[in-house]
Design a protein around this motif. Structure first.
Motif, PDB file in Angstrom:
ATOM      1  N   GLU A 124      56.601 -57.377  40.578  1.00  0.00           N
ATOM      2  CA  GLU A 124      57.586 -58.064  41.436  1.00  0.00           C
ATOM      3  C   GLU A 124      57.125 -57.895  42.878  1.00  0.00           C
ATOM      4  O   GLU A 124      57.165 -56.789  43.428  1.00  0.00           O
ATOM      5  CB  GLU A 124      58.996 -57.497  41.207  1.00  0.00           C
ATOM      6  CG  GLU A 124      59.501 -57.810  39.815  1.00  0.00           C
ATOM      7  CD  GLU A 124      60.983 -57.514  39.607  1.00  0.00           C
ATOM      8  OE1 GLU A 124      61.637 -56.934  40.513  1.00  0.00           O
ATOM      9  OE2 GLU A 124      61.493 -57.865  38.536  1.00  0.00           O
ATOM     10  N   LYS A 159      62.259 -49.543  35.473  1.00  0.00           N
ATOM     11  CA  LYS A 159      61.795 -49.658  36.863  1.00  0.00           C
ATOM     12  C   LYS A 159      61.117 -48.407  37.417  1.00  0.00           C
ATOM     13  O   LYS A 159      60.326 -48.506  38.346  1.00  0.00           O
ATOM     14  CB  LYS A 159      63.011 -49.937  37.768  1.00  0.00           C
ATOM     15  CG  LYS A 159      63.697 -51.258  37.516  1.00  0.00           C
ATOM     16  CD  LYS A 159      62.905 -52.357  38.176  1.00  0.00           C
ATOM     17  CE  LYS A 159      63.670 -53.653  38.222  1.00  0.00           C
ATOM     18  NZ  LYS A 159      62.895 -54.697  38.899  1.00  0.00           N
ATOM     19  N   SER A 201      66.242 -53.458  46.209  1.00  0.00           N
ATOM     20  CA  SER A 201      67.397 -54.358  46.075  1.00  0.00           C
ATOM     21  C   SER A 201      67.077 -55.311  44.942  1.00  0.00           C
ATOM     22  O   SER A 201      65.912 -55.604  44.675  1.00  0.00           O
ATOM     23  CB  SER A 201      67.622 -55.205  47.326  1.00  0.00           C
ATOM     24  OG  SER A 201      66.991 -54.676  48.437  1.00  0.00           O
ATOM     25  N   ASP A 208      57.304 -53.979  42.768  1.00  0.00           N
ATOM     26  CA  ASP A 208      58.332 -53.320  41.966  1.00  0.00           C
ATOM     27  C   ASP A 208      58.020 -53.612  40.494  1.00  0.00           C
ATOM     28  O   ASP A 208      58.635 -54.477  39.875  1.00  0.00           O
ATOM     29  CB  ASP A 208      59.697 -53.901  42.404  1.00  0.00           C
ATOM     30  CG  ASP A 208      60.846 -53.494  41.510  1.00  0.00           C
ATOM     31  OD1 ASP A 208      60.746 -52.464  40.835  1.00  0.00           O
ATOM     32  OD2 ASP A 208      61.867 -54.235  41.507  1.00  0.00           O
ATOM     33  N   GLU A 248      57.425 -57.940  46.667  1.00  0.00           N
ATOM     34  CA  GLU A 248      58.619 -57.854  47.524  1.00  0.00           C
ATOM     35  C   GLU A 248      58.287 -57.396  48.938  1.00  0.00           C
ATOM     36  O   GLU A 248      57.566 -56.408  49.127  1.00  0.00           O
ATOM     37  CB  GLU A 248      59.629 -56.882  46.884  1.00  0.00           C
ATOM     38  CG  GLU A 248      59.902 -57.251  45.419  1.00  0.00           C
ATOM     39  CD  GLU A 248      61.089 -56.531  44.787  1.00  0.00           C
ATOM     40  OE1 GLU A 248      61.846 -55.844  45.511  1.00  0.00           O
ATOM     41  OE2 GLU A 248      61.246 -56.681  43.558  1.00  0.00           O
ATOM     42  N   GLY A 304      63.651 -57.278  46.997  1.00  0.00           N
ATOM     43  CA  GLY A 304      63.902 -58.139  45.833  1.00  0.00           C
ATOM     44  C   GLY A 304      62.809 -59.186  45.671  1.00  0.00           C
ATOM     45  O   GLY A 304      62.109 -59.539  46.621  1.00  0.00           O
ATOM     46  N   THR A 305      62.697 -59.669  44.456  1.00  0.00           N
ATOM     47  CA  THR A 305      61.641 -60.645  44.190  1.00  0.00           C
ATOM     48  C   THR A 305      62.182 -62.074  44.124  1.00  0.00           C
ATOM     49  O   THR A 305      63.267 -62.316  43.608  1.00  0.00           O
ATOM     50  CB  THR A 305      60.886 -60.323  42.869  1.00  0.00           C
ATOM     51  OG1 THR A 305      59.761 -61.206  42.780  1.00  0.00           O
ATOM     52  CG2 THR A 305      61.739 -60.495  41.612  1.00  0.00           C
TER      53      THR A 305
END
Ligand code: DO4
Ligand code: MG
Length: 280
Positions: free
Chosen positions: A135, A174, A72, A156, A137, A246-247
């Motif tokens: 990232e 990514k 996400s 991530d 998460e 998400g980060t």
């Protein structure tokens, strides 16, 4: 309760005791309904052996077999602001503002299992990128019925220059070999993870702390169940799947990862995911 995948078998840790599961297939082992209670039943039939801890120390694998990894995005304000900044010159900045406030979350496909590494293994930065960050998460393990069955730590890895040049380049920024780290285990709970849970990122350069930050998961804009509901709307996952949430931590603009950096991500109740950046 924690489940580790090792080369010698699946280790269950419960109240500082270590058990070796009789299961041979990770997909079947983790994708059972009521996993917490299944594991509790299973360890009642097993004897704890302190030495099983050494399997975790010596032959740990990423806790994945056939699962896809999804992610996400823009679920924290910090992430929205960082993306708006990095894509400003390319005129793509308002995408992030809009998705932060929209009903539909940003969900993207991150990795097939063969691109995933576990704790103690190396992550990569792309040869054609000069601005890279980890990232950190919280990552959900969701079973094939769409129930959140456990939690792990995810990294991530992202190429900010590629992503900032054009939002359509997101898959290249990514998804590449060793761009995804998850582990060290899956923490299986009988209730949702505490909302005050802290995520801590430490980056060591030449063994010296170079960047550190932390964020609580209660700063997230969206609920975990909301992300899962969208992910499972029109997509099935026969073996369950992982979803990075998400980060909330983005290092300052002048930071980029370098080969040899050690990335340590700690989440209370799960452990620490440790990866070194390997040669490009
Ligand atoms: O929108 C791009 C990716 C966002 C992301 O990965 C994050 O917020 O963690
Ligand atoms: Mg991310």
């Amino acid at each position: 309760m924690k489940a580790y995948k090792t080369l010698q078998g699946f280790v269950i840790e419960y109240q500082n005791q270590y058990f070796l599961s009789r299961h041979q297939d990770w997909d079947l082992f983790i994708n059972r309904e009521d996993l917490f209670f299944e594991l509790q039943r299973e360890i009642q039939l097993l004897s704890p052996v302190p030495e099983y801890k050494s399997l975790i120390d010596n032959s740990l694998q990423a806790p994945i077999q056939s699962q896809e990894v999804w992610a996400s995005g823009v679920t924290y304000l910090r992430s929205r602001d960082a993306r708006m900044e990095e894509s400003k010159k390319a005129g793509g900045d308002n995408f992030y503002d809009r998705v932060y406030d929209a009903n539909r979350p940003e969900l993207f496909f991150k990795s097939t299992p063969h691109r995933v590494v576990g704790s103690g293994q190396k992550v990569r930065i792309r040869r054609d990128s000069s601005w890279n960050v980890p990232e950190p998460e919280l990552t959900l393990f969701i079973n094939s019925k769409g129930q959140i069955a456990g939690y792990t730590i995810g990294n991530d890895m992202s190429s900010r220059d590629i992503e900032g040049e054009n939002p359509l380049y997101l898959p290249q920024a990514k998804s590449y070999d060793k761009s995804t780290a998850i582990g060290p285990c899956i923490t299986i709970l009988d209730e949702p993870i505490l909302s005050e849970t802290l995520i801590k990122l430490e980056i060591l350069r030449f063994d010296i702390p170079y960047f550190t930050d932390s964020v609580s998961i209660n700063r997230m804009k969206r609920k975990h169940t909301e992300l899962v509901e969208y992910l499972f709307r029109e997509t099935s996952f026969p073996h369950g799947c992982f979803l990075m949430t998400g980060t909330g931590i983005v290092p300052p603009e002048d930071f980029t990862l370098e080969v040899g950096d050690e990335i340590r991500i700690t989440i209370e109740g799960i452990g620490t995911l440790v990866n070194t950046v390997e040669t490009k």
